[in-house]
Structures are given as structure tokens and as C-alpha cells.
Design a protein around this motif. Structure first.
Motif, PDB file in Angstrom:
ATOM      1  N   ASN A 262       0.846  -1.192   0.000  1.00 32.37           N
ATOM      2  CA  ASN A 262       0.000   0.000   0.000  1.00 32.37           C
ATOM      3  C   ASN A 262       0.881   1.241   0.000  1.00 32.37           C
ATOM      4  OD1 ASN A 262      -2.486  -1.483   0.278  1.00 32.37           O
ATOM      5  ND2 ASN A 262      -1.999  -1.785   2.439  1.00 32.37           N
ATOM      6  N   VAL A 263       0.437   2.257  -0.726  1.00 31.93           N
ATOM      7  CA  VAL A 263       1.199   3.500  -0.795  1.00 31.93           C
ATOM      8  C   VAL A 263       0.232   4.663  -0.976  1.00 31.93           C
ATOM      9  CG1 VAL A 263       1.486   3.248  -3.304  1.00 31.93           C
ATOM     10  CG2 VAL A 263       3.062   4.722  -2.003  1.00 31.93           C
ATOM     11  N   TYR A 264       0.554   5.770  -0.364  1.00 34.68           N
ATOM     12  CA  TYR A 264      -0.169   6.999  -0.643  1.00 34.68           C
ATOM     13  C   TYR A 264       0.808   8.172  -0.600  1.00 34.68           C
ATOM     14  CZ  TYR A 264      -0.437   7.791   4.482  1.00 34.68           C
ATOM     15  OH  TYR A 264      -0.143   7.981   5.806  1.00 34.68           O
ATOM     16  N   LEU A 265       0.525   9.155  -1.427  1.00 34.37           N
ATOM     17  CA  LEU A 265       1.346  10.361  -1.542  1.00 34.37           C
ATOM     18  C   LEU A 265       0.436  11.570  -1.407  1.00 34.37           C
ATOM     19  CD1 LEU A 265       3.445   9.326  -4.683  1.00 34.37           C
ATOM     20  CD2 LEU A 265       4.149   9.110  -2.305  1.00 34.37           C
ATOM     21  N   GLY A 266       0.948  12.650  -0.874  1.00 36.42           N
ATOM     22  CA  GLY A 266       0.147  13.859  -0.725  1.00 36.42           C
ATOM     23  C   GLY A 266       1.020  15.056  -0.445  1.00 36.42           C
ATOM     24  N   GLN A 267       0.407  16.219  -0.332  1.00 39.58           N
ATOM     25  CA  GLN A 267       1.134  17.427  -0.015  1.00 39.58           C
ATOM     26  C   GLN A 267       0.302  18.327   0.892  1.00 39.58           C
ATOM     27  OE1 GLN A 267       1.919  19.203  -3.880  1.00 39.58           O
ATOM     28  NE2 GLN A 267       0.057  20.438  -3.773  1.00 39.58           N
ATOM     29  N   ASP A 268       0.998  19.124   1.694  1.00 37.98           N
ATOM     30  CA  ASP A 268       0.364  20.058   2.624  1.00 37.98           C
ATOM     31  C   ASP A 268       0.731  21.478   2.218  1.00 37.98           C
ATOM     32  OD1 ASP A 268      -0.630  17.954   4.148  1.00 37.98           O
ATOM     33  OD2 ASP A 268       1.217  17.809   5.308  1.00 37.98           O
ATOM     34  N   GLU A 269      -0.251  22.360   2.273  1.00 38.15           N
ATOM     35  CA  GLU A 269      -0.028  23.763   1.956  1.00 38.15           C
ATOM     36  C   GLU A 269      -0.734  24.641   2.968  1.00 38.15           C
ATOM     37  OE1 GLU A 269      -1.406  24.473  -1.979  1.00 38.15           O
ATOM     38  OE2 GLU A 269       0.287  23.471  -2.954  1.00 38.15           O
ATOM     39  N   ILE A 326       4.117  14.400   1.893  1.00 41.48           N
ATOM     40  CA  ILE A 326       3.912  13.241   2.763  1.00 41.48           C
ATOM     41  C   ILE A 326       3.829  11.988   1.897  1.00 41.48           C
ATOM     42  CG2 ILE A 326       1.401  13.599   2.745  1.00 41.48           C
ATOM     43  CD1 ILE A 326       1.330  12.416   5.554  1.00 41.48           C
ATOM     44  N   GLN A 327       4.497  10.932   2.333  1.00 40.90           N
ATOM     45  CA  GLN A 327       4.449   9.661   1.615  1.00 40.90           C
ATOM     46  C   GLN A 327       4.516   8.517   2.609  1.00 40.90           C
ATOM     47  OE1 GLN A 327       7.945   8.548  -0.696  1.00 40.90           O
ATOM     48  NE2 GLN A 327       9.106  10.258   0.202  1.00 40.90           N
ATOM     49  N   ASN A 328       3.826   7.445   2.291  1.00 43.61           N
ATOM     50  CA  ASN A 328       3.794   6.273   3.154  1.00 43.61           C
ATOM     51  C   ASN A 328       3.831   5.022   2.289  1.00 43.61           C
ATOM     52  OD1 ASN A 328       3.200   5.116   6.004  1.00 43.61           O
ATOM     53  ND2 ASN A 328       1.681   4.111   4.699  1.00 43.61           N
ATOM     54  N   HIS A 329       4.719   4.106   2.640  1.00 45.19           N
ATOM     55  CA  HIS A 329       4.858   2.841   1.915  1.00 45.19           C
ATOM     56  C   HIS A 329       4.736   1.705   2.924  1.00 45.19           C
ATOM     57  CE1 HIS A 329       6.406   4.875  -1.758  1.00 45.19           C
ATOM     58  NE2 HIS A 329       6.921   5.722  -0.865  1.00 45.19           N
ATOM     59  N   GLN A 330       3.902   0.730   2.603  1.00 46.72           N
ATOM     60  CA  GLN A 330       3.645  -0.399   3.502  1.00 46.72           C
ATOM     61  C   GLN A 330       3.713  -1.696   2.709  1.00 46.72           C
ATOM     62  OE1 GLN A 330       2.955  -0.898   6.702  1.00 46.72           O
ATOM     63  NE2 GLN A 330       1.862  -2.843   6.793  1.00 46.72           N
ATOM     64  N   LEU A 331       4.583  -2.602   3.139  1.00 47.89           N
ATOM     65  CA  LEU A 331       4.726  -3.917   2.512  1.00 47.89           C
ATOM     66  C   LEU A 331       4.567  -4.975   3.599  1.00 47.89           C
ATOM     67  CD1 LEU A 331       5.430  -5.588  -0.028  1.00 47.89           C
ATOM     68  CD2 LEU A 331       7.833  -5.433   0.675  1.00 47.89           C
ATOM     69  N   SER A 332       3.667  -5.945   3.378  1.00 51.19           N
ATOM     70  CA  SER A 332       3.407  -6.948   4.405  1.00 51.19           C
ATOM     71  C   SER A 332       3.258  -8.331   3.785  1.00 51.19           C
ATOM     72  CB  SER A 332       2.146  -6.597   5.199  1.00 51.19           C
ATOM     73  OG  SER A 332       0.997  -6.621   4.364  1.00 51.19           O
ATOM     74  N   PHE A 333       3.662  -9.341   4.568  1.00 51.31           N
ATOM     75  CA  PHE A 333       3.506 -10.752   4.218  1.00 51.31           C
ATOM     76  C   PHE A 333       2.761 -11.414   5.377  1.00 51.31           C
ATOM     77  CE2 PHE A 333       7.448  -9.159   2.484  1.00 51.31           C
ATOM     78  CZ  PHE A 333       7.436  -9.589   1.163  1.00 51.31           C
ATOM     79  N   SER A 334       1.780 -12.230   5.077  1.00 51.39           N
ATOM     80  CA  SER A 334       1.050 -12.925   6.138  1.00 51.39           C
ATOM     81  C   SER A 334       0.518 -14.243   5.595  1.00 51.39           C
ATOM     82  CB  SER A 334      -0.107 -12.065   6.662  1.00 51.39           C
ATOM     83  OG  SER A 334      -1.057 -11.812   5.646  1.00 51.39           O
ATOM     84  N   GLY A 335       0.259 -15.145   6.506  1.00 46.96           N
ATOM     85  CA  GLY A 335      -0.269 -16.441   6.110  1.00 46.96           C
ATOM     86  C   GLY A 335      -0.095 -17.436   7.241  1.00 46.96           C
ATOM     87  N   GLY A 336      -0.208 -18.700   6.912  1.00 49.19           N
ATOM     88  CA  GLY A 336      -0.058 -19.739   7.921  1.00 49.19           C
ATOM     89  C   GLY A 336      -0.531 -21.080   7.400  1.00 49.19           C
ATOM     90  N   GLN A 337      -0.211 -22.092   8.130  1.00 47.01           N
ATOM     91  CA  GLN A 337      -0.607 -23.444   7.764  1.00 47.01           C
ATOM     92  C   GLN A 337      -0.869 -24.230   9.041  1.00 47.01           C
ATOM     93  OE1 GLN A 337       2.211 -25.518   5.340  1.00 47.01           O
ATOM     94  NE2 GLN A 337       0.786 -27.142   4.782  1.00 47.01           N
TER      95      GLN A 337
END
Length: 392
Positions: A262-269, A326-337
Motif C-alpha cells: 500500500n502507498v499513498y502520496l500527498g502534499q500540505d499547503e 507526505i508519503q507512506n509505503h507499507q509492505l506486508s507478508f502474512s499467512g499460515g498453515q
């Protein structure tokens, strides 16, 4: 006269035909309203969309409604039921079956000593789910509470990225602090504040130097539960005197491995700058005030002797304010057995303030492994590594 009679007669015919056509477009409809089990619903609201025509069903679930000429959609609503929009068309009778909205009383709420169903809770507890805080462009989870929980006041102390946030659950209580106790997956985290003067970090009176939750990645949060009254927070003793905020983070689920980015970018003024005088205008104003004063000083400073030769000078508002990013980067791995699950996430957050030389950067890594050892025993380990850099 003979030539005008046919014209007048034709006009009358067209007027009557037009009135009959408009009148024919209005009609009266009727019907019944029941739930998905067939039980009649009384006091259901039935209205024609974008018109003032509305009515309610009687004790037998029956209604009658006048539909105006421009009525196209029938809107039916009832407490606890999903609102329906039904095309009217040429239909004059309706049999409407309402669909129940899933009851939230069966939701599981985390409390200090475990979890329970919301229907069994008698104390004051407010909850926020993941969908309510997802993708909010803020540095800390405490800022996500602003405007989302009744009775909880959230305010930023300084406005700088990653700066301290004041959260008041039970109002102003003691001189030693008013901040609640934060508990993340059962681990208490205290919000540090200064009580006056300059603290050892050089802080300002009564302000958090950094949000205690700014180091936690908000994308890893599943739910936030706020314990307000004494009975709900009694397990935490005096530390919970200002309220308790319980934060539950994500864990893996059994099944096929899942990869998310997930990623989002933005700016503040800055929305509006103050209208102020430039250097030439100020020089003229200074000379006029000096001439009208009774101080006895009539000679102005050298730079202001000829204001017409001066330029606009420096706009200090333009010099200190900038467009923040402003920027945010999110990388995730999930699972199970089977009975084992895992969750791993990495986060990079960077915010540049609208004031020069201000900003906040966070690097966060979270990992968790859980094992269902027995039906009554679950063991696991969670690790949260975070590094933050705040520019003051």
C-alpha cells in the motif's frame, strides 16, 4: 371573428389536453412492508426520492402514497434495516421485504483482562475498527482518534510532523498529567509530557516531545478500544486513571500466503497567509507615525528617508513556509498453515512540514509468529523495531 373562432377553440383543446396529460402522470400507489422473515413492519418510512411526498406504514404494514409527476424512485427505510430504493415505473402496488443490517452486538471487543461480546459489556467502551482508520495521512495512531470517538478530545500540541498529541478521555484530572495509558498488544506505553519550564530535552511547557505512538505503524493496527469508566480500567490501577487506549495489531491467518503493498502520496499547503505591508509601505507608515508623534523625534532612520527608492523587501512568510510532502509505503507478508501463522510488515513514512526545517521520518519493521498449541493455549512472539527522526 369567424377566422379567430377556430384558433380560440384549438387553444382551449390544447390546454385541456395538456392539463389531462399532466394530471394523468400523477398517481396513487399502495403496498405492504415486511421484514425478511415475513413479519409486517409498522412505522416504516416510504418516500418518493427528490420530492416531498412521504408516508409511513400502519400497524398492518400497509401504506398508501401519492406519487407526483416527477416521481421515479421509491425509498423505503426502517430502523435496523437496509434502506431500499425501488423503481416505481407503472406499478401501483408494491410488496416490499426489508433486509436486516448485521447486528454489531456480536462483535468481539478487547478489554483489559481478555475479550468479550459487545452485548455483554455494561461499562463505557468505544471501539474503532481498521476500516475507520485505514489510509489516514497521519504519523501516529493517536491522531486517528480525532473526531471519531465521542467524549474523547484529541488536539495537536505543536502542529509539527510527528509532534506531541494530547488525548483527553476523562477531562483534566491531575497536575501530574492527563494523558491516557496506551496498551499495545498487552504492553503498556506511557506518554511522556513536561509539567513546566524546559525539560531535559529542551521541550516547551506541557507538550509531548514526540507522539508515543508515532513509532508504531498505523497500518499494522486492527482495532482501537478506549476504556473510559473506572470499572473498565480497574485492572490497570492508578496508571489507568486518565483512561486506557487498547491497541490490537495484525497477526497472520491460516491459509494461502498473502502479499500486500500500500502507498499513498500527498502534499500540505498553508491555506491563507496574513496580508502584511512590504518594506516600502512600512517605511511610509513609519515616517507618518513618527511625524504625528509627540516624542520630539522628527528625523527618520537613513533607510526610510526615501521610501520610493525601496523595493518590496523580504516576504518572511514566503521565506519560512513551504509546500509539505507526505508519503507512506507499507509492505506486508502474512499467512499460515495448520496451527501456525505468521505476519511480517515493513513501513516507510516521511512527512515534510509546511515550516522549513521541520519533518518526521519513520522506519518500522514488525514480525509475529503464533502457534495454537492446545485448544486452550496459544503461544506466540511479536517484535516491533522502529526508528524515527524528527526535525524540530
Amino acid at each position: 371573428m369567424r377566422k379567430m373562432l377556430p384558433v380560440s377553440f384549438l387553444t382551449i383543446l390544447l390546454s385541456v389536453f395538456s392539463f389531462t396529460t399532466i394530471f394523468a402522470q400523477s398517481k396513487t400507489i399502495s403496498g405492504t412492508v415486511s421484514d425478511d422473515k415475513g413479519s409486517v413492519l409498522s412505522a416504516a418510512t416510504i418516500s418518493v426520492k427528490n420530492t416531498k411526498s412521504n408516508t409511513t406504514s400502519n400497524s398492518f404494514g400497509v401504506f398508501t402514497l401519492d406519487v407526483p409527476a416527477n416521481g421515479k424512485i421509491l425509498v423505503v427505510s426502517y430502523v435496523g434495516m437496509k434502506t431500499q430504493e425501488i423503481p416505481i415505473g407503472r406499478n401501483e402496488t408494491f410488496k416490499i421485504s426489508m433486509i436486516s443490517i448485521p447486528n454489531t452486538l456480536n462483535d468481539v471487543v478487547v478489554i483489559g483482562y481478555g475479550s468479550t461480546k459487545r452485548a455483554n459489556i455494561t461499562s463505557a467502551i468505544s471501539s474503532i475498527s481498521e476500516k475507520d482508520i485505514k489510509n489516514l495521512p497521519v504519523a501516529g495512531a493517536d491522531q486517528m482518534l480525532q473526531g471519531k470517538v465521542p467524549g474523547v478530545t484529541v488536539s495537536s500540541n505543536s502542529g509539527q510532523p510527528g509532534g506531541g498529541v494530547s488525548v483527553l478521555i476523562r477531562g483534566i484530572t491531575t497536575v501530574n498529567g492527563n494523558q491516557p495509558l496506551y496498551v499495545i498488544d498487552g504492553v503498556p506505553i506511557h506518554a511522556s509530557t513536561t509539567s513546566g519550564g524546559m525539560d531535559y530535552l529542551g521541550g516547551v511547557n506541557g507538550q509531548n516531545q514526540e507522539s508515543p505512538l508515532a513509532t508504531l505503524n498505523p497500518s499494522d493496527i486492527v482495532s482501537i478500544d478506549i476504556l473510559k469508566d473506572a470499572s473498565a480500567q480497574a485492572i490497570y490501577g492508578f496508571e489507568g486513571g486518565n483512561g486506557v487506549i487498547l491497541i490490537t495489531t495484525k497477526h497472520g491467518r491460516a491459509g494461502e500466503g498473502k502479499l500486500e503493498y500500500n502507498v499513498y502520496l500527498g502534499q500540505d499547503e498553508i491555506q491563507k497567509k496574513l496580508p502584511i505591508m512590504n518594506l516600502q509601505q512600512y517605511a511610509k507608515y513609519f515616517n507618518s507615525v513618527l511625524a504625528e508623534s509627540n516624542s520630539g523625534v522628527t528625523d527618520t532612520i537613513d533607510e526610510f528617508r526615501k521610501p520610493e527608492l525601496l523595493g518590496p523587501g523580504t516576504s518572511w512568510q514566503n521565506a519560512v513556509f513551504q509546500t509539505g510532502m507526505i508519503q507512506n509505503h507499507q509492505l506486508s507478508f502474512s499467512g499460515g498453515q495448520g496451527k501456525s501463522t505468521y505476519y511480517l510488515s515493513g513501513n516507510y513514512f516521511d512527512q515534510t512540514g509546511i515550516l522549513i526545517n521541520t519533518g518526521f521520518t519513520r522506519y518500522a519493521l514488525r514480525a509475529g509468529v503464533d502457534e495454537q498449541v492446545k485448544s486452550w493455549l496459544k503461544a506466540g512472539v511479536s517484535t516491533n523495531l522502529s526508528r524515527s527522526d524528527q526535525k524540530l
